[in-house]
Scaffold this motif. Sequence first.
Motif, PDB file in Angstrom:
ATOM      1  N   ARG A   1      14.421 -10.142   3.384  1.00 16.16           N
ATOM      2  CA  ARG A   1      13.332  -9.617   4.208  1.00 16.16           C
ATOM      3  C   ARG A   1      12.538  -8.624   3.370  1.00 16.16           C
ATOM      4  O   ARG A   1      13.125  -7.771   2.708  1.00 16.16           O
ATOM      5  CB  ARG A   1      13.912  -8.917   5.441  1.00 16.16           C
ATOM      6  N   LEU A   2      11.219  -8.743   3.417  1.00 15.74           N
ATOM      7  CA  LEU A   2      10.333  -7.772   2.783  1.00 15.74           C
ATOM      8  C   LEU A   2       9.781  -6.874   3.881  1.00 15.74           C
ATOM      9  O   LEU A   2       9.207  -7.369   4.856  1.00 15.74           O
ATOM     10  CB  LEU A   2       9.202  -8.510   2.061  1.00 15.74           C
ATOM     11  N   ILE A   3       9.987  -5.567   3.739  1.00 19.88           N
ATOM     12  CA  ILE A   3       9.537  -4.607   4.755  1.00 19.88           C
ATOM     13  C   ILE A   3       8.558  -3.653   4.075  1.00 19.88           C
ATOM     14  O   ILE A   3       8.930  -2.943   3.139  1.00 19.88           O
ATOM     15  CB  ILE A   3      10.723  -3.817   5.344  1.00 19.88           C
TER      16      ILE A   3
ATOM     17  N   LEU B   1       0.832  -1.200   0.000  1.00 21.28           N
ATOM     18  CA  LEU B   1       0.000   0.000   0.000  1.00 21.28           C
ATOM     19  C   LEU B   1       0.867   1.251   0.000  1.00 21.28           C
ATOM     20  O   LEU B   1       0.581   2.218  -0.686  1.00 21.28           O
ATOM     21  CB  LEU B   1      -0.867   0.025   1.263  1.00 21.28           C
ATOM     22  N   GLY B   2       1.913   1.230   0.797  1.00 26.09           N
ATOM     23  CA  GLY B   2       2.819   2.370   0.879  1.00 26.09           C
ATOM     24  C   GLY B   2       4.194   1.984   0.352  1.00 26.09           C
ATOM     25  O   GLY B   2       4.343   1.024  -0.401  1.00 26.09           O
TER      26      GLY B   2
ATOM     27  N   ALA C   1       5.419  -5.487   8.457  1.00 28.87           N
ATOM     28  CA  ALA C   1       4.793  -4.209   8.115  1.00 28.87           C
ATOM     29  C   ALA C   1       5.111  -3.203   9.210  1.00 28.87           C
ATOM     30  O   ALA C   1       5.090  -3.540  10.399  1.00 28.87           O
ATOM     31  CB  ALA C   1       3.286  -4.373   7.978  1.00 28.87           C
ATOM     32  N   THR C   2       5.400  -1.976   8.830  1.00 29.80           N
ATOM     33  CA  THR C   2       5.815  -0.967   9.791  1.00 29.80           C
ATOM     34  C   THR C   2       5.455   0.421   9.291  1.00 29.80           C
ATOM     35  O   THR C   2       5.282   0.624   8.086  1.00 29.80           O
ATOM     36  CB  THR C   2       7.346  -1.046  10.020  1.00 29.80           C
ATOM     37  N   ASP C   3       5.363   1.372  10.238  1.00 32.15           N
ATOM     38  CA  ASP C   3       5.225   2.774   9.837  1.00 32.15           C
ATOM     39  C   ASP C   3       6.583   3.459   9.773  1.00 32.15           C
ATOM     40  O   ASP C   3       6.678   4.587   9.301  1.00 32.15           O
ATOM     41  CB  ASP C   3       4.317   3.517  10.832  1.00 32.15           C
ATOM     42  N   ASP C   4       7.614   2.805  10.284  1.00 34.76           N
ATOM     43  CA  ASP C   4       8.969   3.376  10.250  1.00 34.76           C
ATOM     44  C   ASP C   4       9.841   2.497   9.357  1.00 34.76           C
ATOM     45  O   ASP C   4      10.608   1.654   9.826  1.00 34.76           O
ATOM     46  CB  ASP C   4       9.550   3.457  11.661  1.00 34.76           C
ATOM     47  N   LEU C   5       9.712   2.732   8.087  1.00 37.11           N
ATOM     48  CA  LEU C   5      10.332   1.864   7.099  1.00 37.11           C
ATOM     49  C   LEU C   5      11.860   1.874   7.212  1.00 37.11           C
ATOM     50  O   LEU C   5      12.505   0.814   7.248  1.00 37.11           O
ATOM     51  CB  LEU C   5       9.901   2.350   5.714  1.00 37.11           C
ATOM     52  N   VAL C   6      12.420   3.072   7.264  1.00 35.29           N
ATOM     53  CA  VAL C   6      13.884   3.164   7.285  1.00 35.29           C
ATOM     54  C   VAL C   6      14.427   2.623   8.608  1.00 35.29           C
ATOM     55  O   VAL C   6      15.464   1.958   8.637  1.00 35.29           O
ATOM     56  CB  VAL C   6      14.345   4.614   7.033  1.00 35.29           C
TER      57      VAL C   6
END
Lengths: 390, 372
Positions: B61-63, B47-48, B84-89
């Motif tokens: 790893r898929l992030i 989605l993002g 899945a995360t909101d802090d990708l980096v």
Amino acid sequence: MRMKNTALLTGPYDWDPALVPLAEFEARLAAVRRVLAASEAAALLVHGHSVEHGALAYLTGFVPKLGSAFALVPRDGPIRILASGGPGMISSAKLLTWVEDVRPLSNLRNALGDWLGDMFRDGRPMLGLWGGNIMAQRPYLAVAAAIQPFGKMIDMDDQLDALRRHKSPREMELLREACRILAIACDAFERATLDGSGARSAALAAERAAFSNGAQDVRILASARDGGPPLPFDGPGDTRVAPLLACLAVRFAGYWAEGLVTVAAPSSGALARAEAGLTAMLREVRPGATSGDLLRAAAQHLPPYRFHPLVQFAFGNGIGLSFEEAPILDRDEKSRLEEDGVYTLRCGAMGEGSDNAVISAMVAVSGTGIDILWPAAEHTSSQKDSKGSR
Amino acid sequence: MDFDARIDAVLRRMAKAGIESLIACSNGLQMPDRPDPVVHLSGYRSLGESFVLLRRDGASRLIVSPAADAERAAAWKGPHACIATDDLVGALTQELADCKTIAGHVAIVGIDAFPHLLAERLLAIHEGAILSFDDTFYGANGRKTAVEIGRARRAAAIAEQGLERLLVLARPGMRECDLAVELNCYMKSLGADDNFLMLCASPHNPAVMPSSSRKIERGDILVTELTPSYEGQFVQICRTVAVGPPLAGLQKKYDLVLSAMWAGIETIRPGIPISQVCAAIDRVLEAAGYAEYCRPPHMRRRGHGLGCGSVAPGDVAANNGTVLEEDMIFVVHPNQYLPETGYLMCGEPVRVTATGAETLSTRTAALAIITQ
């Protein structure tokens, strides 16, 4: 909320002066130029792309359908738009905006350099950048390289986005219409679900209903399992789901309305808790209310349920020409509601198994109180039957 | 061909270039003619924004973002473990720290289209990262997997059904955008999950454009590219429709463009550069006296690869030396502006076979006429 992006916008996007008159844009341009003057910026570069273009649309009405677009805004004089796509596509691009000077964006660095060279013959002025934070790396580097020989680039997102947070009377009318279409879409979604359709078919019914009532765009996420979180449709599967949690977003004349709904949820404890939480949030809404005020109000009504993960960190935001505008209402106490702001507020409860629910409301905040734009009063909370709610 | 073979091919190229870790970046906007390295390596459409971190030993790893996509990520059955995360980096940094990746031995692909704020954070962590690996990455394997080929066939069938629907619905007085929306909804009902649907009409089109609010008129030439995606695989067909009796000479000009398209398709075979396909198309049109219109600004490309994922072999263009391989999929579309008629469109999706090309569409382009 993140919605699934779409490869190409196909709805009615041509500028319609009956919906957004030229005078509305002139007032916005004047306000932007006042901010430029106060910041001692000699000109402004406004960026948007096909996914996010709120700043560009605010000033010009232009919605980039193919890649990036830029508005070049001097302190005085006419605006120029540089639009992605070949020279043969410019006739179509010109229909999207009141701005007369629309040119193809063939080489960003050269196009910007030509414009800056014509305008800034001496000195090293400051050039404001609006919408730069959403720019992709390659165009950002091209913009920086084009500006560097002429002057200094300054980020003006915060100052200029503040203008967008306060909706004009005309914007309020457009947002009301977007909410009216949202209600129609939600009704179609709920009706199809209760009639036995799968989530995908229900979403399609909602899309068609919204488009036939004037929507420009419709995006929908929905549960892939009983009580599951709203997700994009990954494949052609069309499973019947109960309860069905969904996020529907519709856009009218550039303005978004968002609604979270939970349908086919008979005697759901989670839905009752989510409704109580949202009602408590709405009671707190006023100019100056903080995100913490809203969160605490909702939290009192959730136990023994937990906040749904969808709303655990961000439970609302400003909404308008962008699907997600400032402020983001999260656990940060600094986020405050403002007079003339329009917000989407979300609440959700998570229990055991499929006993989960999400709902939301769209509200306008004024000096005298709040106006619930969606759902309409007859649909709220206890007045709705037990099969579904928003 | 499957994902494991694709990943192995990338790993071999990484080893050859001395790269310890590869970071593939996606901006979350899947398009038919733009590559998405995360989809290419994983098939996952985030989605993002998202990353695939691939280490030389094959660990991966898929992030993905946002965190709200966690359930879909957890259920993912792809070749990589997924979070899945909101802090990708931040999540990526942690992953890299855990695997003790050496700075300077990291390559990043897809960063040009990545949001620059995230890109700058990523580059700050990996100062000295190799940013010129994209061509090598996609060059490692541009063939579609068997699953992707199956999806392409289904997408082609949906596109053709979309055209049939267009011929039923399109009428003078209907707005272009309303027709486009209706077709989009219809193709979704057939299983499409997205669509790059260009459609416009005019007595003399300068190009194909996104739909406007203009009403279709008798005497128009309607041009369209129907580009549905089925489970993430885009396919495109390009068509021309006369609204009302066609102008004198239109059929002849359309036949010329069609013959150019078939000349291009008949050239296709493994081992040739795709520029030869473009040259074959150009030759037909140049021989008919339209050499001027075979160059910019009238012409940029004669087709393109079809994502999302890899868009190999890239554009059907004179300057593209990419060598065709079996199971590459692309659209061949002469889509020519002619001064007498305006822009005319015909285009077919093709798969490169062991000996030539298979057209994925079953009813290939012909000038259609709406008589009402």
